[in-house]
Design a protein around this motif. Structure first.
Motif: not given
Lengths: 257, 247
Positions: A146, A148-149, A152, A247, A251, A254, B73-78, B119, B121
């Motif tokens: 992504d 955005t990642l 960031t 994760w 995610s 959710s 999408r800017s936070l790291f989901p892992w 986390y 999410w």
């Protein structure tokens, strides 16, 4: 909860019922090629528990593990490089597409010629076939992180090593795992084929030798063992995947709710 | 603190930013407001260094942090909430205990001291954006850029988050550039408003917001000055000579 219990019950009972059915239908069978299941199972116990573990199962599994391990490491490293660099990806794409289009058994004569009939050849063949699904999935996953990642990571001045190992790699992990799972079943297939063509031990070798010496229950027991191996390996893989990608499942769930 | 001079950005033939100049003083909260698709995000990306401007200069005194619109999408989901906030600090060669304290303090200042080990999410949208703000605060920026950060949360959460921004600004004495398309939000939050025209955008006008501090979601918005400013910005954006069809 109830439907889950029902599903588990079905998952266990249906295979057991099929085995029972096989046992009943084959009981007292005097057809040479389809011996009674009880004969096969007895042979299975005599052969594999644990008579031939050292002589055949361990060599097979070692080849599988080495070939698969080498393939995954090389593919993830190369996939990271190719996924991160568009020019590099463009330049190598035709070569990658060509090489992966070669049916791996066609490389057996070449492998025997260059590497001989030993372990090196078998590990090479297994690694060669496992490389492509992992490589292509890694490239895809890395290139598709992504934006955005990535932005960031840039804004927060994440260093290059952290960016690759802690941002790109985890973000691409779901796709890498999908490739690894495909590769695992290919590894088992190529393990058997390479052992059938040129070998002095291994499960594939055993199955072919048994057939050639008309030891039909032995042949069946080898096939049964290969099926069990494939099943167990896949189950282990899923167990690891579920842990590592916890994760991702969370995610996704959710995002859908 | 921030100087933008004759900034211009085009993608090939298409001009996204025509000519933008404005200054932000230390400690100010400036809102950049403009119609949808006028290039506000492009402007922020040029300021933050994510995009290279085609012409003009951007000067930033000090380091900056950016809060993205797409928090999910800017936070790291892992990573857990704590790991997300701590991640940018890895390079700062901080003492472990000091870094830990900074992470906890930043999360506490956005009201998330109890969700350290969850986390992103597992949290609601508003809470996720709070994590993103805490991450920016822990980075200790002199200037905080926010790109329509509350565009995708519900109205009540949005009001809470707006007040959070005002608190953060007071407690951290940080300069904030806040991009939004919401006129009410821009008037409520800012000391000054930079009004942008439609694409290719240029500065329509720069407006002082003399509403004083502290502000209150009900009382401030009831004041006649608020209503006047709101109407003024509204007209400035909707001015007919801005209408690409009429122009």
């Amino acid at each position: 909860m109830r439907s889950r219990a029902l599903a588990t019950t079905l998952e266990i009972t249906v295979p057991v019922l099929l085995l029972v059915l096989w046992g009943l239908l084959s009981a007292g069978s005097d057809t040479y090629y389809f011996p009674p299941l009880t004969d096969i199972l007895r042979t299975f116990m005599d052969t594999w528990v644990f008579e031939r573990v050292r002589s055949d199962v361990l060599p097979s599994l070692t080849r599988l593990a080495l070939g698969y391990g080498i393939a995954c490491s090389v593919a993830v490293a190369a996939g990271l490089a190719l996924g991160l660099s568009t020019p590099l990806r463009r330049a190598t794409d035709p070569i990658v597409q060509f090489l992966r289009a070669i049916p791996p058994p066609a490389l057996l004569p070449f492998g025997i010629l260059v590497l001989g009939v030993g372990n090196a050849m078998k590990i090479f063949i297994i690694a060669f076939v496992c490389l492509w699904p992992v490589l292509l999935n890694t490239i895809d996953g890395v290139a598709g992180v992504d934006p955005t990642l990535r932005e960031t990571a840039r804004v927060y001045e994440i260093g290059p090593v952290d960016r690759v190992l802690r941002v790109t790699l985890p973000a691409a992990a779901p796709q890498i795992f999908a490739g690894m799972r495909t590769a695992l079943s290919l590894a088992l297939i190529l393990m058997v084929i390479s052992e059938m063509v040129a070998s002095t031990n291994g499960i594939g070798y055993f199955v072919l030798q048994a057939q050639r010496s008309f030891a039909i229950p032995e042949m069946w027991s080898g096939i049964l063992l290969l099926g069990i191996l494939g099943y167990v390996l896949n189950a282990l893989f899923l167990l690891v995947e579920r842990r590592v990608l916890r994760w991702h499942r969370g995610s996704r769930a959710s995002a859908l709710s | 603190m921030l100087h933008v001079e004759h900034l211009k950005k085009s993608y090939g033939e298409t001009e996204a930013i025509g000519d933008v100049s404005f200054d932000v003083q230390a400690g100010e909260l400036v809102c950049v407001v403009g119609p949808s698709g006028c290039g506000k995000t492009t402007l922020l990306k040029c300021i933050s260094g994510l995009l290279e401007p085609t012409a003009g200069t951007v000067r930033v005194d000090g380091n900056l942090a950016l809060v993205f619109q797409e928090y999910s999408r800017s936070l790291f989901p892992w990573m857990t909430v704590r790991q997300n906030v701590a991640f940018p600090l890895r390079r700062k060669h901080m003492d472990k205990r000091e870094a830990r304290a900074l992470v906890e303090q930043s999360l506490a200042s956005v009201g998330l001291e109890h969700t350290l080990n969850r986390y992103p999410w597992q949290l609601s949208g508003g809470m996720q954006q709070r994590v993103a703000i805490a991450r920016a605060l822990a980075f200790k920026p002199q200037i905080l850029l926010m790109d329509e950060p509350f565009a995708s949360v519900d109205a009540q959460t949005r009001a809470d988050l707006e007040d959070l921004v005002l608190d953060v600004r007071r407690d951290y004495e940080v300069t904030i550039v806040f991009v939004t398309h919401d006129i009410d939000e821009s008037v409520y939050l800012s000391d000054r408003i930079v009004v942008l025209g439609p694409s290719p955008t240029s500065v329509q006008e720069v407006l002082d917001v003399p509403l004083g501090q502290p502000r209150d979601q009900v009382q401030t918005k009831e004041r006649p000055e608020f209503t006047q400013l709101r109407a003024h910005v509204w007209r400035s954006i909707k001015r007919p000579d801005n209408d690409p069809v009429a122009a």
